[in-house]
Design an enzyme around this catalytic site. Sequence first.
Site, PDB file in Angstrom:
ATOM      1  N   GLY A 211       2.709   4.559   1.698  1.00  0.00           N
ATOM      2  CA  GLY A 211       3.208   5.069   2.979  1.00  0.00           C
ATOM      3  C   GLY A 211       4.534   4.491   3.405  1.00  0.00           C
ATOM      4  O   GLY A 211       5.121   3.640   2.729  1.00  0.00           O
TER       5      GLY A 211
ATOM      6  N   GLY B 252       0.832  -1.211   0.000  1.00  0.00           N
ATOM      7  CA  GLY B 252       0.000   0.000   0.000  1.00  0.00           C
ATOM      8  C   GLY B 252       0.863   1.256   0.000  1.00  0.00           C
ATOM      9  O   GLY B 252       2.074   1.204  -0.206  1.00  0.00           O
TER      10      GLY B 252
ATOM     11  N   GLU C  28      -2.334  -3.087  -6.334  1.00  0.00           N
ATOM     12  CA  GLU C  28      -3.219  -1.996  -6.766  1.00  0.00           C
ATOM     13  C   GLU C  28      -2.381  -0.823  -7.280  1.00  0.00           C
ATOM     14  O   GLU C  28      -2.543  -0.344  -8.386  1.00  0.00           O
ATOM     15  CB  GLU C  28      -4.044  -1.558  -5.557  1.00  0.00           C
ATOM     16  CG  GLU C  28      -4.826  -0.308  -5.750  1.00  0.00           C
ATOM     17  CD  GLU C  28      -5.590   0.021  -4.466  1.00  0.00           C
ATOM     18  OE1 GLU C  28      -6.264  -0.881  -3.952  1.00  0.00           O
ATOM     19  OE2 GLU C  28      -5.518   1.168  -4.003  1.00  0.00           O
TER      20      GLU C  28
HETATM   21  N1  COA Z   1      -5.890   8.447  16.662  1.00  0.00           N
HETATM   22  C1  COA Z   1      -5.747   9.760  16.449  1.00  0.00           C
HETATM   23  N2  COA Z   1      -5.025  10.265  15.412  1.00  0.00           N
HETATM   24  C2  COA Z   1      -4.444   9.382  14.592  1.00  0.00           C
HETATM   25  C3  COA Z   1      -4.552   7.994  14.751  1.00  0.00           C
HETATM   26  C4  COA Z   1      -5.312   7.531  15.848  1.00  0.00           C
HETATM   27  N3  COA Z   1      -5.481   6.241  16.068  1.00  0.00           N
HETATM   28  N4  COA Z   1      -3.864   7.380  13.760  1.00  0.00           N
HETATM   29  C5  COA Z   1      -3.334   8.347  13.001  1.00  0.00           C
HETATM   30  N5  COA Z   1      -3.684   9.544  13.492  1.00  0.00           N
HETATM   31  C6  COA Z   1      -3.346  10.847  12.953  1.00  0.00           C
HETATM   32  C7  COA Z   1      -1.852  10.959  12.646  1.00  0.00           C
HETATM   33  O1  COA Z   1      -1.138  11.416  13.773  1.00  0.00           O
HETATM   34  C8  COA Z   1      -1.873  11.989  11.544  1.00  0.00           C
HETATM   35  O2  COA Z   1      -2.067  13.272  12.120  1.00  0.00           O
HETATM   36  P1  COA Z   1      -1.362  14.568  11.493  1.00  0.00           P
HETATM   37  O3  COA Z   1      -1.994  14.708  10.124  1.00  0.00           O
HETATM   38  O4  COA Z   1      -1.749  15.635  12.443  1.00  0.00           O
HETATM   39  O5  COA Z   1       0.092  14.233  11.433  1.00  0.00           O
HETATM   40  C9  COA Z   1      -3.148  11.659  10.776  1.00  0.00           C
HETATM   41  O6  COA Z   1      -4.001  10.977  11.693  1.00  0.00           O
HETATM   42  C10 COA Z   1      -2.896  10.763   9.562  1.00  0.00           C
HETATM   43  O7  COA Z   1      -2.222   9.600   9.975  1.00  0.00           O
HETATM   44  P2  COA Z   1      -1.172   8.871   9.033  1.00  0.00           P
HETATM   45  O8  COA Z   1      -0.642   7.698   9.749  1.00  0.00           O
HETATM   46  O9  COA Z   1      -0.190   9.894   8.529  1.00  0.00           O
HETATM   47  O10 COA Z   1      -2.130   8.385   7.898  1.00  0.00           O
HETATM   48  P3  COA Z   1      -2.150   8.694   6.323  1.00  0.00           P
HETATM   49  O11 COA Z   1      -2.630  10.063   6.053  1.00  0.00           O
HETATM   50  O12 COA Z   1      -0.856   8.254   5.742  1.00  0.00           O
HETATM   51  O13 COA Z   1      -3.309   7.705   5.894  1.00  0.00           O
HETATM   52  C11 COA Z   1      -4.580   5.676   5.916  1.00  0.00           C
HETATM   53  C12 COA Z   1      -3.317   6.381   6.350  1.00  0.00           C
HETATM   54  C13 COA Z   1      -4.621   4.420   6.747  1.00  0.00           C
HETATM   55  C14 COA Z   1      -5.831   6.469   6.162  1.00  0.00           C
HETATM   56  C15 COA Z   1      -4.519   5.432   4.391  1.00  0.00           C
HETATM   57  O14 COA Z   1      -3.243   5.420   3.917  1.00  0.00           O
HETATM   58  C16 COA Z   1      -5.076   4.134   4.015  1.00  0.00           C
HETATM   59  O15 COA Z   1      -4.344   3.189   3.941  1.00  0.00           O
HETATM   60  N6  COA Z   1      -6.441   4.070   3.776  1.00  0.00           N
HETATM   61  C17 COA Z   1      -7.109   2.822   3.489  1.00  0.00           C
HETATM   62  C18 COA Z   1      -6.976   2.402   2.064  1.00  0.00           C
HETATM   63  C19 COA Z   1      -5.965   1.337   1.882  1.00  0.00           C
HETATM   64  O16 COA Z   1      -5.624   0.553   2.712  1.00  0.00           O
HETATM   65  N7  COA Z   1      -5.426   1.265   0.697  1.00  0.00           N
HETATM   66  C20 COA Z   1      -4.429   0.258   0.414  1.00  0.00           C
HETATM   67  C21 COA Z   1      -4.353  -0.168  -0.950  1.00  0.00           C
HETATM   68  S1  COA Z   1      -3.220   0.906  -1.844  1.00  0.00           S
END
Ligand code: COA
Length: 435
Positions: free
Chosen positions: A220, A218, A241
């Site tokens: 990241g 994925g 994907e």
């Molecule tokens: N509670 C509170 N805040 C949280 C948290 C939690 N449990 N987990 C993460 N956060 C916060 C982070 O601190 C960060 O805050 P900031 O923007 O102030 O720094 C924010 O939420 C985003 O977290 P991050 O870990 O940087 O996530 P991301 O923006 O990289 O997105 C997903 C991660 C999981 C939403 C996204 O990448 C994803 O995977 N979505 C699902 C789709 C999928 O799986 N696709 C895969 C096939 S390609």
Amino acid sequence: MTNFSELYRSKLTTADALALRVEDGWTLGMDAALAQTPGIISAIAERAKKDELHGVKVQTLLDVYPFAFYADSSLSGKLNGVSWFSSGGARKAVNEGYADFIPSYYRDIPKLIRSFYEYDAFCVSVSPMDKHGYFSLAATSSYSEAMRSKAKRVFLEVNKYQPRAVCGTQIHISQVDALIENDQSLPVLPPAKLDEVSITIGNLIAEQIPDGACIQLGIGAIPDATGMALKAKHDLGIHTEMFTDSMVELIQCGAVNNSKKQIHRGKSVTTFAYGSQRIYDYIDDNPAIELLPVDYVNDPNVICQNDNMISINAALEVDLWGQVCAESVGTKHMSGSGGQIDYVRGACQSKGGKSFIAFSSTAKGGTISKIKPILTPGAVCTTSKNDVDYIVTEYGLAHLRGQSLAERARQLIAIAHPDFRDELSFEAKKRGIMI
Ligand code: COA
């Protein structure tokens, strides 16, 4: 014989002239990432800003340009975005209520488009026309063909920097209504920062991946770190994907050769690519990579046909039942489901397959545990307790599939940050989970 160059010239126009064809109430559609058309959309947004357009909607997924309909709330009612995934700029616009979101599995989008939507125009960025009159839809196949089939018009943005995917979706000049040329440099995804936590998690996952496995990574830091940790492996394959930079690295260092795949042997398979220029150079004219529609690539029944299928994805929190939230922080919307479930299911159905959901044990500077007794109220459950396989943090792996509630809680607490383990055990006991 048709003269394709003449046909091309007859359809060539400017972005401003093309935008003048758009009418109030139109629905436009675009596919993900490099398929998007910044020149056409900017010209349409200029008309909306001048109050010349009303009720125009644009469907998108994984936006790589700062589109005005997501960036500028004052356009609401004139030009609004509707996202199938809702990351980046769309995330903010959806949370603030001036953009809409369509929940779905990524693999289902072509079917949903064919079942429920009509488009006044499908807008897509392509590489220059070949001698047979075809344009390559560059680095995206996804749902383009479905959207084109439901569109009254096709508007192209031809960009000489777009890679030409020889095994990808093509569009013919005879199917096009109008086109513009816009040789804009392609957007690149800044490389994820590989900190100590992601490198530790990447190494833990890499230990579980045998030579000859087929991988999906994925977006990241953790998927990237896992990719880097796989450089010493042999005979890996790719069925994914999103095609990423770490995959090009694995191909070019010889760890991936796709030789052990059961389907598409010898080829990497993906539905779109996004990352650095290195990826775009790799795709260009390369028969070793197939960019195919997402209803095929992300179908668990297709994914599982490769043995030892390994999927690695991120999440935001998980509860003690193993319910995974990857889409929201409480009620705050973060993204769509994307292909997470498609790959969890595909990997688990594959002979020898494994699915990993990985994240750092805490958020917000160590103040919040991502392993929780219950999901935060409002959190969206992305991967269910029945589908989940491995959960990974920097403290280790929890293998939940087929395990009882008590065993799940025990394993999850063991990989939570030490500061939160007592509290999690207390909450588990309070809820009657035997640990
Ligand atoms: N509670 C509170 N805040 C949280 C948290 C939690 N449990 N987990 C993460 N956060 C916060 C982070 O601190 C960060 O805050 P900031 O923007 O102030 O720094 C924010 O939420 C985003 O977290 P991050 O870990 O940087 O996530 P991301 O923006 O990289 O997105 C997903 C991660 C999981 C939403 C996204 O990448 C994803 O995977 N979505 C699902 C789709 C999928 O799986 N696709 C895969 C096939 S390609």
